[in-house]
Design a protein around this motif. Structure first.
Motif, PDB file in Angstrom:
ATOM      1  N   GLY A 177     -32.465  64.139  78.701  1.00 31.53           N
ATOM      2  CA  GLY A 177     -33.032  65.317  78.053  1.00 31.53           C
ATOM      3  C   GLY A 177     -33.560  66.317  79.062  1.00 31.53           C
ATOM      4  N   LYS A 178     -34.191  65.822  80.123  1.00 27.21           N
ATOM      5  CA  LYS A 178     -34.704  66.707  81.167  1.00 27.21           C
ATOM      6  C   LYS A 178     -33.565  67.365  81.945  1.00 27.21           C
ATOM      7  N   ALA A 179     -32.478  66.622  82.152  1.00 26.43           N
ATOM      8  CA  ALA A 179     -31.340  67.151  82.904  1.00 26.43           C
ATOM      9  C   ALA A 179     -30.588  68.212  82.119  1.00 26.43           C
ATOM     10  N   GLY A 180     -30.571  68.068  80.782  1.00 29.26           N
ATOM     11  CA  GLY A 180     -29.897  69.043  79.935  1.00 29.26           C
ATOM     12  C   GLY A 180     -28.417  69.162  80.259  1.00 29.26           C
ATOM     13  N   GLN A 181     -27.938  70.367  80.326  1.00 29.01           N
ATOM     14  CA  GLN A 181     -26.508  70.605  80.546  1.00 29.01           C
ATOM     15  C   GLN A 181     -26.047  70.170  81.931  1.00 29.01           C
ATOM     16  N   GLU A 182     -26.981  69.999  82.850  1.00 25.85           N
ATOM     17  CA  GLU A 182     -26.599  69.581  84.202  1.00 25.85           C
ATOM     18  C   GLU A 182     -25.964  68.198  84.207  1.00 25.85           C
ATOM     19  N   LYS A 186     -23.399  65.069  76.443  1.00 30.41           N
ATOM     20  CA  LYS A 186     -24.376  65.086  75.360  1.00 30.41           C
ATOM     21  C   LYS A 186     -24.338  63.729  74.661  1.00 30.41           C
ATOM     22  N   GLY A 247     -38.453  64.673  73.964  1.00 27.77           N
ATOM     23  CA  GLY A 247     -37.468  64.998  74.985  1.00 27.77           C
ATOM     24  C   GLY A 247     -36.222  64.138  74.961  1.00 27.77           C
ATOM     25  N   ALA A 249     -32.658  62.822  74.569  1.00 30.04           N
ATOM     26  CA  ALA A 249     -31.415  63.593  74.561  1.00 30.04           C
ATOM     27  C   ALA A 249     -30.386  63.003  73.605  1.00 30.04           C
ATOM     28  N   ASN A 251     -29.584  62.699  68.958  1.00 33.36           N
ATOM     29  CA  ASN A 251     -30.098  63.098  67.642  1.00 33.36           C
ATOM     30  C   ASN A 251     -30.122  61.969  66.620  1.00 33.36           C
ATOM     31  N   TRP A 279     -39.457  65.549  68.005  1.00 30.52           N
ATOM     32  CA  TRP A 279     -38.035  65.264  68.224  1.00 30.52           C
ATOM     33  C   TRP A 279     -37.223  65.645  66.988  1.00 30.52           C
TER      34      TRP A 279
END
Length: 319
Positions: A177-182, A186, A247, A249, A251, A279
């Motif tokens: 979640g912290k890294a996101g798109q990096e 998903k 946070g 990542a 759903n 969340w």
């Protein structure tokens, strides 16, 4: 192994003894079986090195057959064992994952992360993170494992684990979640099977069973001799300094607990706090009546174990 002349430094029953001369004696969870074609389920497996710099490997499972061109969900799995025993080659885990793969019709990567005490924490947490990065490299067309690039739907990737492995799944999902798109990947969901969370202040069964409370305290003190003790954020997701649950990542999350498990109430609390956090996802809770911690590993043919695997498979297969 002759340990008769060496003084015991740590005795952590029923799992492991560590001696002053550096010798480690694992009492359970040391058995291994080769990767192979499982005749009961038709699931095939092979072992691969995923981090040459540390020697961390994984066992890759493929279901019996799929229509040409169909891409399957991928489960990244972390085994249990209190961070100090077991492996991706352990016979009971191998048999259990063959069944889950067959039932879910999914590809599965079982990560053989490094163990305590040879590799002190947070080595296992770092290995879990490196493993999901290795998986993500295939989503972008890189990576060395051709089957992952050709046979996996990277829009349906799940983190999963039992006991300590569920703890690793949680921390990996937070870090993703912290890294996101990096990250380049998903996550669709997370499967938490009898998660190993803990804390100093007893709750639920921990209050009425001080013997087992002390036993788990001893396990954690061995694998992580932190000044925070059982309130270290590595094991207590609600301790001061622990990352916020919103946070995560993914759903969808399913949390499984067992009625007689000393860790039961921590799993319940995790589900409760996740559902009430910010969340934006769907949290499910499953409680297996009359059973104890990771019973499905030790009694895989029981009706309750089979029903639980079917429930988890349904969670993975759901669109």
């Amino acid at each position: 192994m002759d340990t008769s002349k060496s003084e015991v430094l740590h005795d952590v029953p029923p799992y492991i003894r560590a001696y002053k001369d550096g010798t480690v004696e694992r009492l359970v969870g040391y058995e291994v079986v080769p990767a192979t074609l499982d005749p009961e389920t038709g699931v095939s497996s092979k072992d691969i090195v995923i981090m040459p710099e540390t020697g961390v490997s994984a066992r890759l499972y493929r279901p019996k057959s799929t229509p040409t061109g169909e891409k399957l969900p991928l489960v990244v799995y972390f085994h249990g064992g209190a961070f100090c025993i077991a492996s991706s080659q352990e016979p009971k885990y191998h048999a259990s994952l063959n069944r889950l793969v067959a039932e879910a019709n999914a590809v599965l990567v079982s990560v053989d992360y490094r163990l305590v005490p040879e590799h002190p924490l947070p080595a296992a947490y770092e290995d879990a993170w490196q493993a999901i990065q290795w998986v993500a490299s295939h989503a972008s067309g890189g990576g060395a494992e051709a089957y992952l690039k050709e046979g996996v739907d990277f829009g349906r990737v799940f983190l999963a684990g039992d006991s300590a492995g569920a703890t690793l799944a949680h921390h990996t999902a937070i870090r993703a979640g912290k890294a996101g798109q990096e990250l380049g990947l998903k996550l669709r969901g997370m499967v938490m099977i009898f998660p190993y969370f803990w804390g100093k202040e007893p709750i639920g069964l921990e209050v009425t069973d001080p013997f087992r409370k002390a036993m788990v305290d001893n396990w954690w003190a061995f694998v992580c001799p932190s000044d925070r003790g059982s309130d270290d954020p590595l094991i207590n997701p609600f301790a001061d300094g622990a990352p916020a649950l919103e946070g995560l990542a993914c759903n969808r999350v399913i949390v499984c607990v067992a009625e007689k498990d000393i860790l039961r109430d921590r799993g319940r609390l995790y589900h409760e706090k996740l559902a009430k956090s910010g969340w934006q996802g769907e949290a499910e809770m499953v409680e297996i009546q009359g059973e104890d911690h990771v019973f499905h590993i030790f009694e895989p043919d029981s009706e309750k174990a089979r029903d639980m695997v079917k429930r988890l498979a349904s969670f993975i297969k759901r669109e």
